[in-house]
Design a protein around this motif. Structure first.
Motif, short mmCIF file in Angstrom:
data_model
loop_
_atom_site.label_atom_id
_atom_site.label_comp_id
_atom_site.label_asym_id
_atom_site.label_seq_id
_atom_site.Cartn_x
_atom_site.Cartn_y
_atom_site.Cartn_z
N ASP A 186 6.59 51.50 33.91
CA ASP A 186 6.85 52.36 35.07
C ASP A 186 7.94 53.40 34.81
OD1 ASP A 186 4.92 51.12 36.61
OD2 ASP A 186 6.32 49.70 37.51
N ILE A 241 11.97 50.16 43.92
CA ILE A 241 11.12 49.57 44.96
C ILE A 241 12.01 48.96 46.05
CG2 ILE A 241 9.42 47.76 45.45
CD1 ILE A 241 8.41 48.11 42.58
N ASN A 242 11.68 49.23 47.30
CA ASN A 242 12.37 48.65 48.46
C ASN A 242 13.82 49.12 48.57
OD1 ASN A 242 12.24 47.04 50.80
ND2 ASN A 242 13.08 45.25 49.74
N ASN A 280 6.44 59.78 45.16
CA ASN A 280 6.53 59.00 43.92
C ASN A 280 7.70 59.42 43.03
OD1 ASN A 280 4.11 57.48 44.53
ND2 ASN A 280 2.99 59.34 44.00
N ARG A 290 13.23 42.57 45.54
CA ARG A 290 13.54 43.42 44.39
C ARG A 290 15.03 43.63 44.17
NH1 ARG A 290 11.09 41.90 41.59
NH2 ARG A 290 11.39 43.58 40.06
N ARG A 302 3.51 42.75 44.21
CA ARG A 302 3.23 42.59 42.77
C ARG A 302 4.12 41.50 42.16
NH1 ARG A 302 1.21 44.18 38.13
NH2 ARG A 302 2.53 44.47 36.30
N ARG A 337 9.23 55.63 52.23
CA ARG A 337 7.84 55.20 52.16
C ARG A 337 7.53 54.32 53.37
NH1 ARG A 337 8.72 54.96 46.01
NH2 ARG A 337 9.74 52.92 46.28
N GLN A 376 3.37 46.54 49.74
CA GLN A 376 2.37 46.43 48.68
C GLN A 376 3.01 46.45 47.30
OE1 GLN A 376 -0.86 45.83 49.41
NE2 GLN A 376 -1.16 45.47 47.22
N LYS A 377 4.02 47.27 47.11
CA LYS A 377 4.72 47.31 45.83
C LYS A 377 5.45 45.99 45.57
CE LYS A 377 5.48 52.35 45.85
NZ LYS A 377 4.82 52.66 44.56
N CYS A 378 6.06 45.42 46.61
CA CYS A 378 6.79 44.17 46.45
C CYS A 378 5.86 43.00 46.15
CB CYS A 378 7.60 43.86 47.71
SG CYS A 378 9.00 44.99 47.99
N ASP A 430 3.35 50.55 52.43
CA ASP A 430 3.39 50.95 51.03
C ASP A 430 4.46 50.16 50.28
OD1 ASP A 430 1.38 52.75 51.40
OD2 ASP A 430 2.68 54.53 51.44
N GLU A 431 5.62 50.00 50.90
CA GLU A 431 6.70 49.28 50.24
C GLU A 431 6.36 47.80 50.07
OE1 GLU A 431 9.10 50.56 48.19
OE2 GLU A 431 10.00 51.61 49.90
#
Length: 285
Positions: free
Chosen positions: A100, A16-17, A11, A44, A251, A240, A247-249, A244-245
């Motif tokens: 963030d 992101i990405n 973290n 992103r 959003r 990552r 899932q962040k995208c 995981d990546e």
């Protein structure tokens, strides 16, 4: 005990990405130019134009990448604009939500330095610009980097001191924007490359930029391995997992097709799983 993909160095990366793995909208987009600002391929990372340019680009997720990475974002000029008008901008940016980046402590005497690192490649050598923008208090900073060798992956590191003046709101709006300038008119290059945070001055945005990626249809530019972390020391890129990546995208953008099945395709293998996801969208889109 640390579970799954978590480690003591997890973290760290606020971007992101950054390895350009996720491309929900498609792996290539053509005819991108005047009036086409937005997300077209790699999640992103946003193509942004300003003014009325005549250039056009193909944006794609490329498999040309430095050792340790599988993908990059590629811009390939397909229609040249050899003399940019004063008000033209050509750039790629990524945007972070205010909530963030609260760990940066901006607006306090404890404001943290940040370090941006990335891999870049182009046939067009020269001085490029990374512009940092904090919109809540209209603060910005300009940093230059140089591509020294044509068609060669180069690793760049940029450190920026903490901003003790500008406060980033603790909300889901745009808190911090990082912009890679690839061309700009004199409205944005005629100022001074202020390398520390200051009140926004548009003439300083791309000061120090001496290249124009749209100057020839031979020009191309690649970017990957983007990492933004707290502190004045670069650490190894935080890889990552794809899951995981993604899932962040999700959003910011969720499609109702399976991943890898893009709008306009038959989607015969669609199993409905993506349609069950309903994730929030924010003004940072």
């Amino acid at each position: 005990a640390l579970i799954g993909s978590q480690t003591a160095l997890s973290n760290r990366n606020l971007i992101i990405n950054g390895a350009m793995q996720i491309t929900q909208r498609g792996t290539s987009a053509t005819g991108i130019g005047n009036g086409n600002s937005g997300y077209h391929t790699v999640d992103r990372f946003r193509f942004v134009e300003g003014g009325s340019p005549t250039y056009e680009f193909t944006l794609s997720q490329s498999t040309t990448a430095p050792t340790g990475f599988s993908n990059s974002l590629k811009l390939n000029c397909t229609t040249a604009d050899t003399s940019l008008a004063n008000d033209v901008q050509l750039k790629i940016d990524t945007r972070l939500e205010g909530q963030d980046v609260q760990r940066l402590k901006y607006g306090t005497s404890s404001a943290e330095a940040i370090t941006l690192s990335f891999w870049v490649r182009s046939n067009l050598t020269g001085d490029y610009v990374v512009w940092f923008f904090q919109p809540d208090d209209d603060r910005s900073a300009t940093k230059t980097y140089t591509i020294n060798s044509a068609d060669t992956w180069e690793h760049k590191t940029i450190t920026l001191s903490g901003d003790q003046t500008g406060v980033i709101d603790n909300d889901n709006g745009l808190g911090l924007q990082i912009t890679w300038f690839l061309g700009a008119g004199t409205d944005y290059t005629s100022g001074t490359a202020n390398t520390d945070w200051q009140a926004l001055d548009n003439t300083d945005r791309a000061a120090g930029l001496n290249v124009n990626l749209s100057s020839s249809t031979s020009n191309e530019w690649y970017l990957t391995g983007c990492q933004l972390e707290v502190g004045d020391t670069e650490t190894p890129f935080e890889h990552r997992s794809f899951a995981d990546e993604l899932q962040k995208c999700l959003r910011y953008y969720t499609q109702t097709y399976d991943y890898g099945v893009f709008v306009g395709h038959s989607g015969d293998d669609y199993d409905g799983t993506m349609a069950q996801r309903s994730l929030s969208s924010t003004s940072s889109n």
